[in-house]
Design a protein around this motif. Structure first.
Motif, PDB file in Angstrom:
ATOM      1  N   SER A 297       0.804  -1.217   0.000  1.00  0.00           N
ATOM      2  CA  SER A 297       0.000   0.000   0.000  1.00  0.00           C
ATOM      3  C   SER A 297       0.839   1.270   0.000  1.00  0.00           C
ATOM      4  CB  SER A 297      -0.920   0.004   1.226  1.00  0.00           C
ATOM      5  OG  SER A 297      -0.150  -0.022   2.429  1.00  0.00           O
ATOM      6  N   THR A 298       2.141   1.148  -0.122  1.00  0.00           N
ATOM      7  CA  THR A 298       3.014   2.317  -0.028  1.00  0.00           C
ATOM      8  C   THR A 298       2.630   3.444  -0.983  1.00  0.00           C
ATOM      9  OG1 THR A 298       4.842   0.905   0.686  1.00  0.00           O
ATOM     10  CG2 THR A 298       5.398   3.115  -0.085  1.00  0.00           C
ATOM     11  N   PRO A 299       2.376   3.170  -2.278  1.00  0.00           N
ATOM     12  CA  PRO A 299       2.015   4.273  -3.183  1.00  0.00           C
ATOM     13  C   PRO A 299       0.690   4.943  -2.829  1.00  0.00           C
ATOM     14  CG  PRO A 299       2.726   2.337  -4.415  1.00  0.00           C
ATOM     15  CD  PRO A 299       2.498   1.895  -3.000  1.00  0.00           C
ATOM     16  N   LEU A 300      -0.179   4.229  -2.077  1.00  0.00           N
ATOM     17  CA  LEU A 300      -1.481   4.759  -1.733  1.00  0.00           C
ATOM     18  C   LEU A 300      -1.470   5.498  -0.399  1.00  0.00           C
ATOM     19  CD1 LEU A 300      -1.991   2.264  -3.709  1.00  0.00           C
ATOM     20  CD2 LEU A 300      -4.261   2.180  -2.701  1.00  0.00           C
ATOM     21  N   GLY A 301      -0.509   5.172   0.458  1.00  0.00           N
ATOM     22  CA  GLY A 301      -0.534   5.719   1.806  1.00  0.00           C
ATOM     23  C   GLY A 301      -1.710   5.136   2.563  1.00  0.00           C
ATOM     24  N   ASP A 302      -2.497   5.977   3.210  1.00  0.00           N
ATOM     25  CA  ASP A 302      -3.673   5.493   3.941  1.00  0.00           C
ATOM     26  C   ASP A 302      -4.947   5.592   3.117  1.00  0.00           C
ATOM     27  OD1 ASP A 302      -3.794   8.230   3.907  1.00  0.00           O
ATOM     28  OD2 ASP A 302      -4.122   8.479   6.049  1.00  0.00           O
ATOM     29  N   SER A 303      -4.793   5.814   1.808  1.00  0.00           N
ATOM     30  CA  SER A 303      -5.949   5.887   0.918  1.00  0.00           C
ATOM     31  C   SER A 303      -6.232   4.514   0.323  1.00  0.00           C
ATOM     32  CB  SER A 303      -5.682   6.897  -0.207  1.00  0.00           C
ATOM     33  OG  SER A 303      -6.736   6.891  -1.149  1.00  0.00           O
ATOM     34  N   PRO A 304      -7.505   4.167   0.056  1.00  0.00           N
ATOM     35  CA  PRO A 304      -7.828   2.885  -0.567  1.00  0.00           C
ATOM     36  C   PRO A 304      -7.678   2.896  -2.084  1.00  0.00           C
ATOM     37  CG  PRO A 304      -9.847   4.051  -0.033  1.00  0.00           C
ATOM     38  CD  PRO A 304      -8.716   4.906   0.478  1.00  0.00           C
ATOM     39  N   PHE A 305      -7.226   4.014  -2.654  1.00  0.00           N
ATOM     40  CA  PHE A 305      -7.153   4.132  -4.112  1.00  0.00           C
ATOM     41  C   PHE A 305      -6.044   5.099  -4.488  1.00  0.00           C
ATOM     42  CE2 PHE A 305      -9.417   7.795  -2.753  1.00  0.00           C
ATOM     43  CZ  PHE A 305      -9.041   8.782  -3.631  1.00  0.00           C
ATOM     44  N   ILE A 306      -5.738   5.130  -5.790  1.00  0.00           N
ATOM     45  CA  ILE A 306      -4.828   6.126  -6.337  1.00  0.00           C
ATOM     46  C   ILE A 306      -5.357   6.556  -7.695  1.00  0.00           C
ATOM     47  CG2 ILE A 306      -3.295   4.435  -7.443  1.00  0.00           C
ATOM     48  CD1 ILE A 306      -0.944   6.324  -6.740  1.00  0.00           C
ATOM     49  N   GLY A 307      -5.297   7.863  -7.972  1.00  0.00           N
ATOM     50  CA  GLY A 307      -5.713   8.377  -9.265  1.00  0.00           C
ATOM     51  C   GLY A 307      -4.579   8.246 -10.271  1.00  0.00           C
ATOM     52  N   MET A 308      -4.922   7.922 -11.517  1.00  0.00           N
ATOM     53  CA  MET A 308      -3.928   7.710 -12.564  1.00  0.00           C
ATOM     54  C   MET A 308      -4.224   8.640 -13.734  1.00  0.00           C
ATOM     55  SD  MET A 308      -4.149   3.540 -12.307  1.00  0.00           S
ATOM     56  CE  MET A 308      -3.002   3.185 -13.638  1.00  0.00           C
ATOM     57  N   VAL A 309      -3.203   9.356 -14.192  1.00  0.00           N
ATOM     58  CA  VAL A 309      -3.343  10.217 -15.361  1.00  0.00           C
ATOM     59  C   VAL A 309      -2.333   9.790 -16.410  1.00  0.00           C
ATOM     60  CG1 VAL A 309      -4.217  12.160 -14.001  1.00  0.00           C
ATOM     61  CG2 VAL A 309      -1.767  11.970 -14.446  1.00  0.00           C
ATOM     62  N   SER A 310      -2.524  10.275 -17.637  1.00  0.00           N
ATOM     63  CA  SER A 310      -1.703   9.864 -18.791  1.00  0.00           C
ATOM     64  C   SER A 310      -1.769   8.353 -18.984  1.00  0.00           C
ATOM     65  CB  SER A 310      -0.241  10.322 -18.636  1.00  0.00           C
ATOM     66  OG  SER A 310      -0.156  11.720 -18.486  1.00  0.00           O
ATOM     67  N   SER A 311      -2.956   7.787 -18.793  1.00  0.00           N
ATOM     68  CA  SER A 311      -3.143   6.343 -18.886  1.00  0.00           C
ATOM     69  C   SER A 311      -4.583   6.051 -19.262  1.00  0.00           C
ATOM     70  CB  SER A 311      -2.795   5.667 -17.557  1.00  0.00           C
ATOM     71  OG  SER A 311      -3.597   6.195 -16.510  1.00  0.00           O
TER      72      SER A 311
END
Length: 431
Positions: A297-311
């Motif tokens: 979960s490192t790239p998310l931190g304490d969030s359950p999601f991550i936003g992705m752009v240029s994809s």
């Protein structure tokens, strides 16, 4: 109160979130409620199920709730599911640019003064305060204006904020989405500061959070929930609906019975051919992957999601060893024509970058295409949203295609059901 066969009955057609919200509010008021659902389960577009390919319980799609979504949170409280959501302690949104590898986190401060806009560490990178000020015109949008009509399409903020937000909220592109609908979300969340802007997701899935507890709550209130009961037609007499036709069963309505119809526009037109609701052909592509081990979960931190752009992928939700991607407005950006295997493989390569997975493979994948995920939310379609009160004194409409003033989201669906219940209660009192 004790329910009897002679008590007035409220028939709710459809056990999606709109129908469930209406039924729960009415049942809590002591009204005899009967819910009729054409499928063998409740939830509609918001549900969980066991997938044999992944051998896991998954949601049919990913949904984000915000701490300012008062109707949704009130619904969870009513059904005893107030602890079903999870999210960061502050209003922070992690993002990654898949092409450049840049990462950032938009963090909205508490309080009405938007200090985050003036802090380069909290706002979208490579943007200035002036970029946000230029977009203030969206607060004064006319009904015929789109998001792209009012924001700078050439700036960094467009690609890293306005486009992802519009796709997520309106399930369409900024060139097509009505600016007023997007502003309604900003006004009720971001504009009120971090306490109203925390992103929340279901801990164990949409079914365990919203649907299963709602059905259990209704049954505890002596409501009747009937599955595999598809409304095929309805008869009308003067100013009221008189008969519900379910094929093998026809229900004659008494004078003090009421009906709430909470079904998608395409089905609604079959029952009420004279109405003209917005089309519900806006699609969403969801891709669910199972990995060999739980995803860090490192790239998310304490969030359950991550936003992705240029994809192609826009949002990645992580729950243990399941990664779920969402592509909103897949009909508008050409993703509906991409074969499942190609879409899954291409977006996994994007996911490897977004979640910092290196060359980790996926073990299984399930692609789910929701061809009728939401109604059209362009200015023209928004003008065709239906009013909940109909010309028939015992028929009320609910659903995210009705004129709630907010987009077709979980919040909008529940708000429409709540409002339908209030209308029916008022009609019963004044009859």
């Amino acid at each position: 109160m004790t329910m009897t066969d002679s008590a007035p009955q409220i028939h709710v057609i459809g056990a999606g979130l709109s129908g469930l919200a209406a039924a729960v509010r009415l049942a809590d008021a002591g009204v005899k409620v009967i819910v009729h659902e054409s499928a063998g389960h409740a939830g509609g577009r918001c549900r969980s199920f066991y997938d044999r390919t992944l051998e896991r319980e998954i949601d049919n799609g990913n949904h984000l709730i915000m701490s300012g979504n008062h109707s949704a949170l009130d619904f969870l409280n009513r059904i005893g599911s107030e602890d079903a959501l999870t999210g960061p302690e502050d209003a922070s949104y992690p993002f990654v640019d898949v092409k450049s590898g840049a990462r950032w986190r938009v963090t909205i401060n508490d309080g009405l003064f938007p200090a985050w806009v003036f802090d380069p560490k909290r706002r979208v990178p490579d943007t200035t305060v002036f970029d946000y000020l230029k977009a203030a015109g969206i607060a004064f949008a006319r009904r015929d204006q789109t998001v792209a009509d009012l924001v700078d399409k050439n700036g960094v903020l467009y690609k890293r904020f306005w486009e992802p937000l519009t796709l997520a909220v309106l399930n369409t592109t900024p060139e097509l989405g009505q600016a007023q609908l997007l502003w309604s979300v900003i006004r009720e969340t971001f504009l009120l500061g971090g306490k109203a802007s925390r992103p929340l997701a279901a801990k164990k899935g949409l079914g365990p959070a919203f649907i299963d507890p709602a059905v259990a709550h209704l049954k505890a209130k002596c409501a009747d929930v009937r599955f595999n009961a598809r409304l095929r037609a309805a008869d009308f007499s003067d100013d009221r609906i008189s008969t519900l036709d379910f094929g093998e069963e026809k229900i004659a309505l008494r004078d003090d019975d009421h009906v709430i119809v909470a079904i998608p526009p395409s089905r609604l037109k079959q029952i009420l051919p004279d109405i003209d609701p917005p089309d519900d052909s806006a699609s969403i592509l969801n891709v669910h992957y199972r990995t060999r081990h739980p995803v860090p979960s490192t790239p998310l931190g304490d969030s359950p999601f991550i936003g992705m752009v240029s994809s192609d992928a826009q949002w990645a939700f992580v729950r243990d060893d399941i990664v779920s991607l969402t592509v909103s407005a897949s009909h508008a950006i050409g993703m509906d024509e991409v074969p499942n295997k190609q879409a899954a493989d291409d977006m996994w390569r994007e996911t490897q970058i977004a979640l910092d997975l290196g060359n980790m493979p996926y073990e299984a994948v399930r692609v789910i295409r929701e061809r009728r995920a939401t109604p059209d939310q362009s200015p023209d379609a928004a003008a065709r949203r239906l009013q909940p009160e109909t010309r028939w004194r015992n028929l009320t409409l609910a659903g995210d295609h009705t004129a709630t003033g907010v987009p077709a989201t979980i919040e909008g669906s529940i708000r429409s059901g709540d409002r339908a219940a209030v209308i029916v209660s008022k009609r019963r009192r004044t009859a």
